[in-house]
Motif scaffolding. Structure first.
Motif, short mmCIF file in Angstrom:
data_model
loop_
_atom_site.label_atom_id
_atom_site.label_comp_id
_atom_site.label_asym_id
_atom_site.label_seq_id
_atom_site.Cartn_x
_atom_site.Cartn_y
_atom_site.Cartn_z
N TYR A 169 0.84 -1.19 0.00
CA TYR A 169 0.00 0.00 0.00
C TYR A 169 0.88 1.25 0.00
CZ TYR A 169 -4.25 -2.68 0.78
OH TYR A 169 -5.31 -3.54 0.64
N VAL A 170 0.38 2.33 -0.59
CA VAL A 170 1.11 3.59 -0.69
C VAL A 170 0.87 4.39 0.59
CG1 VAL A 170 1.39 5.72 -2.00
CG2 VAL A 170 0.86 3.57 -3.20
N PRO A 171 1.95 4.82 1.26
CA PRO A 171 1.75 5.61 2.48
C PRO A 171 1.25 7.02 2.16
CG PRO A 171 4.08 5.44 1.94
CD PRO A 171 3.35 4.55 0.98
N GLY A 172 0.92 7.76 3.19
CA GLY A 172 0.45 9.12 3.00
C GLY A 172 1.54 10.04 2.47
N GLY A 173 1.12 11.17 1.93
CA GLY A 173 2.06 12.15 1.41
C GLY A 173 2.05 12.21 -0.10
N PRO A 174 2.77 13.20 -0.67
CA PRO A 174 2.77 13.37 -2.12
C PRO A 174 3.84 12.57 -2.85
CG PRO A 174 3.89 15.21 -1.09
CD PRO A 174 3.42 14.32 0.03
N ASN A 175 4.80 12.00 -2.10
CA ASN A 175 5.85 11.22 -2.76
C ASN A 175 6.56 10.36 -1.73
OD1 ASN A 175 8.17 12.79 -1.63
ND2 ASN A 175 7.28 14.43 -2.89
N GLY A 176 7.37 9.43 -2.22
CA GLY A 176 8.09 8.58 -1.29
C GLY A 176 8.85 7.47 -2.00
N LEU A 177 9.47 6.64 -1.21
CA LEU A 177 10.21 5.48 -1.69
C LEU A 177 9.65 4.23 -1.04
CD1 LEU A 177 13.91 6.72 -1.39
CD2 LEU A 177 12.54 6.57 -3.47
N MET A 178 9.61 3.14 -1.82
CA MET A 178 9.19 1.84 -1.30
C MET A 178 10.18 0.80 -1.78
SD MET A 178 5.12 2.25 -2.16
CE MET A 178 4.55 0.83 -1.25
N THR A 179 10.61 -0.07 -0.89
CA THR A 179 11.52 -1.14 -1.26
C THR A 179 10.75 -2.45 -1.34
OG1 THR A 179 13.41 -0.04 -0.23
CG2 THR A 179 13.61 -2.41 -0.66
N PHE A 180 10.83 -3.10 -2.47
CA PHE A 180 10.14 -4.36 -2.69
C PHE A 180 11.17 -5.49 -2.71
CE2 PHE A 180 7.12 -1.31 -4.19
CZ PHE A 180 5.87 -1.90 -4.03
#
Length: 692
Positions: A86-97
């Protein structure tokens, strides 16, 4: 593998990551007009590795928005997700899969999907995933870490994956592993029954591995130690991230990688839903695309091996229900599963790439619906051990057929409809499937075609020639070979040719031959079983036994012939005076040949009380009639009347498309005629997962 970025650094690093991985033209293609962006790095990864995804979205985006990894070309659906977050709150970010340990090497992409559903807002750049390499064996002792109940929390690591010095091979009578069920979905349960000496080590263990992969620390999927005793049962939960492929359990000795036994292979299916924490089932149902493969017809690799099967060396049948001479073809068993994901004539993801270009045991799993134009050139199979599995999505090929010049092939649920183009454009007749010798003249062997549909050929629908042995055609439809006419000058309309070589062996079982002029079959040599088939609207003697190249030994049992409109119209109906089976004497091998007939129904034998030989026209003395059935591999045999119903109910590629549905209706209703142009009967249908 260590994550590249911590979540707390996302706000700082995201602009840098965009600048690093997004030149102006690349970045533009990954930004949707509504402000959603997904960029993946690195562009190449290995199974079990990590990929970092930089994303942007409106700050008001839903807390149920999510990013998932999908195979390029596959629809966004619950049973096509590789992994997601799921995408966290905020306008941008990084996710490691973290990528699953076992993935099909291919090209993938991340997709930004909205509000727990499958509406896509952005797609990342493509990433290439390859299989992680194996660890070079050494003589050091591998020690899996201690297991918390009920299974080790930390699996044997790559650093601890080197097997011990080779030990004497254990007796297969002492160690044994059996897995059930033979098909399980990711997240499902497999039960393993095991047997071992009472003195076996407390560090013996059983692990799940991809078939064809070596036993090493970075190739197992899950594992458990073997408890004390001489036999028992272990229950394994298959990880929800496990890629759909063919796997096996292996019994390995004393905390190392010396294998004492392996189970029958087990198919991990594509699954029918996302993981329990994935976007909701309701969203999956409402947002699933129309061309998604129905779960009830999910493609399955060939039937697993038990090493105690009915074929030579204990090999299993090609699949459950395989019969006849070709029943023991192993196809692509124990090899890789390669998804066919596009309708291109060639290149990555194409059927030709998998069947013709690639080598080694392989299953070409059709994962796209539609029709492939072959550019008037056949797919040429030169490399052994091939399965083409079209059970998940309906696929047809046109402008050519398939020529097989290799051993051990299985073709299932495929539509082959060449049309006149190969003949009119390059002057070469287009068969549906041609089984023939290798290019050095060596005969090939072990082939089975099951639930295939062949139409609109310019010569033989199927040819078995050049000494090809151990072939079965079963539960299939061959229809509407093109006759000479406005659409195909000098074309001919023929069913099955067998012969022209040295002792071909062929079984034909529950096949519908409709609207073909003749040759069902034309046998010029070989050992043949012709059982429970239906022939409709042919001319005169559609079955011809002409022992020109080699003696013919053939069984005709429980077959049904029915005349149609073209049968009556051709030659003013004169040919209706012929018997449906013609045997020809005074040919080079007529005296050494023979025919056995039993319970056949046709024009010259309409009741079961008439003499069996009334079905035969012995031209020029014919060939000897046998009183005992030839001892070819026995096949399920019913009466001709039962065969008529069975064939009309179950033959052909499933689910039936409009062509086969029309053909079967013609047989039942006594309608339809020979054709010279497919366009006169509607041409190639539009195929989708909702076919017909």
């Amino acid at each position: 593998m260590v994550k590249l970025f911590k979540i707390s650094t996302a706000a700082i690093l995201t602009p840098f990551l965009f600048a690093l991985y997004s030149p102006a033209h690349s970045r533009a293609q990954n930004i949707s007009p509504n402000g959603f962006t997904v960029i993946a790095s690195p562009a190449s990864a290995v199974s079990g590795g990590s990929v970092t995804v930089a994303w942007t979205a409106p700050s008001t985006h839903s807390s149920q928005d999510w990013i998932g990894l999908f195979l390029v070309g596959q629809p966004s659906a619950g049973n096509t997700i590789v992994t997601y977050k799921y995408v966290p709150g905020g306008p941008n970010g990084l996710m490691t899969f973290n990528l699953p340990n076992v993935m099909t090497p291919h090209t993938y992409e991340f997709r930004y999907l909205l509000n727990n559903g499958f509406t896509k807002s952005a797609t990342s750049n493509a990433i290439t995933v390859s299989q992680a390499g194996t660890v070079t064996p050494s003589s050091s002792t591998a020690t899996p870490p201690p297991p918390p109940p009920p299974a080790p929390a930390i699996s044997p690591t790559a650093e601890a994956s080197s097997p011990t010095q080779s030990a004497p091979a254990p007796s297969s009578a002492v160690y044994a592993v059996l897995a059930t069920p033979v098909t399980v979905a990711p997240g499902g349960t497999a039960v393993v029954s095991w047997k071992a000496p009472g003195t076996h080590s407390a560090k013996d263990w059983i692990g799940l591995f991809l078939v064809s992969k070596p036993s090493a620390g970075n190739t197992f999927v899950t594992w458990r130690y073997v408890p004390s005793g001489t036999s028992g049962v272990l229950t394994f939960t298959v990880p929800s991230s496990t890629a759909p492929q063919l796997y096996e359990f292996r019994y390995l000795l004393d905390n190392a990688y010396s294998m004492a036994a392996k189970s029958n292979p087990m198919t991990v299916s594509s699954g029918t839903s996302s993981p329990s924490t994935s976007p909701t089932a309701a969203a999956t149902v409402t947002a699933a695309p129309t061309n998604a493969a129905p779960s009830s017809t999910a493609s399955v690799p060939p039937t697993p091996s038990t090493n105690t099967g009915p074929c030579p060396n204990g090999l299993p049948l090609a699949f459950d229900g395989a019969e006849g001479f070709g029943r023991c073809s192993q196809g692509g068993r124990s090899g890789v599963v390669i998804d066919v994901t596009n309708l291109n004539d060639s290149g990555p993801g194409s059927l030709r790439e998998c069947a013709q270009v690639m080598s080694g045991p392989r299953t070409c799993r059709i994962m796209v619906a539609g029709t492939v134009s072959l550019g008037t050139y056949d797919i040429l199979v030169r490399n052994d051990s091939l399965t083409i599995d079209g059970s998940a999505y309906p696929l047809a090929i046109k402008d050519g057929g398939i020529t097989v010049r290799a051993n051990h092939t299985i073709i299932r649920h495929l539509r082959i409809r060449p049309g006149a183009a190969p003949y009119t454009q390059r002057g070469v007749n287009a068969n549906g499937i041609t089984y023939m010798s290798r290019e050095d003249g060596t005969g090939t062997h072990d082939h089975i075609a099951d639930h295939i549909s062949v139409s609109w050929t310019t010569d033989d629908s199927i040819a078995v020639i050049n000494g090809t042995k151990d072939v079965t055609i079963q539960d299939s439809i061959i229809s509407e070979g093109l006759i000479s006419g406005p659409g195909c000058s000098n074309c001919s309309s023929k069913g099955i040719l067998v012969g022209t070589g040295n002792k071909e062996t062929l079984s034909v079982l529950r096949v519908l031959n409709a609207h073909n002029f003749l040759r069902f079959p034309n046998a010029t040599g070989g050992e043949i079983d012709f059982v429970n088939n239906v022939d409709y609207n042919s001319s005169g003697s559609s079955a011809q036994i002409a022992p020109y190249y080699w003696p013919v030994h053939i069984n005709f049992v429980g077959n049904y012939w029915k005349d149609g409109l073209s049968s009556a119209e051709y030659n003013g109906g004169f040919n209706l005076g012929y018997h449906v089976i013609r045997t020809i004497g005074q040919m080079p091998y007529s005296p050494q040949s023979g025919i056995y007939v039993k319970d056949n129904v046709g024009r010259s034998r309409r009741t079961g009380t008439a003499p069996e030989t009334d079905i035969i026209w012995s031209d020029n003395g014919g060939v000897p009639v046998q009183s005992v059935r030839y001892s070819h591999p026995q096949m399920t045999t019913t009466s001709a009347l039962q065969a008529y119903e069975d064939v009309l109910s179950r033959s052909g590629a499933q689910p039936r498309d409009m062509v086969d549905t029309r053909i079967v209706a013609d047989v039942r209703n006594g309608t339809g005629r020979w054709i010279s142009d497919p366009n006169t009967v509607g041409g190639w249908p539009l195929l989708s997962s909702s076919t017909p």
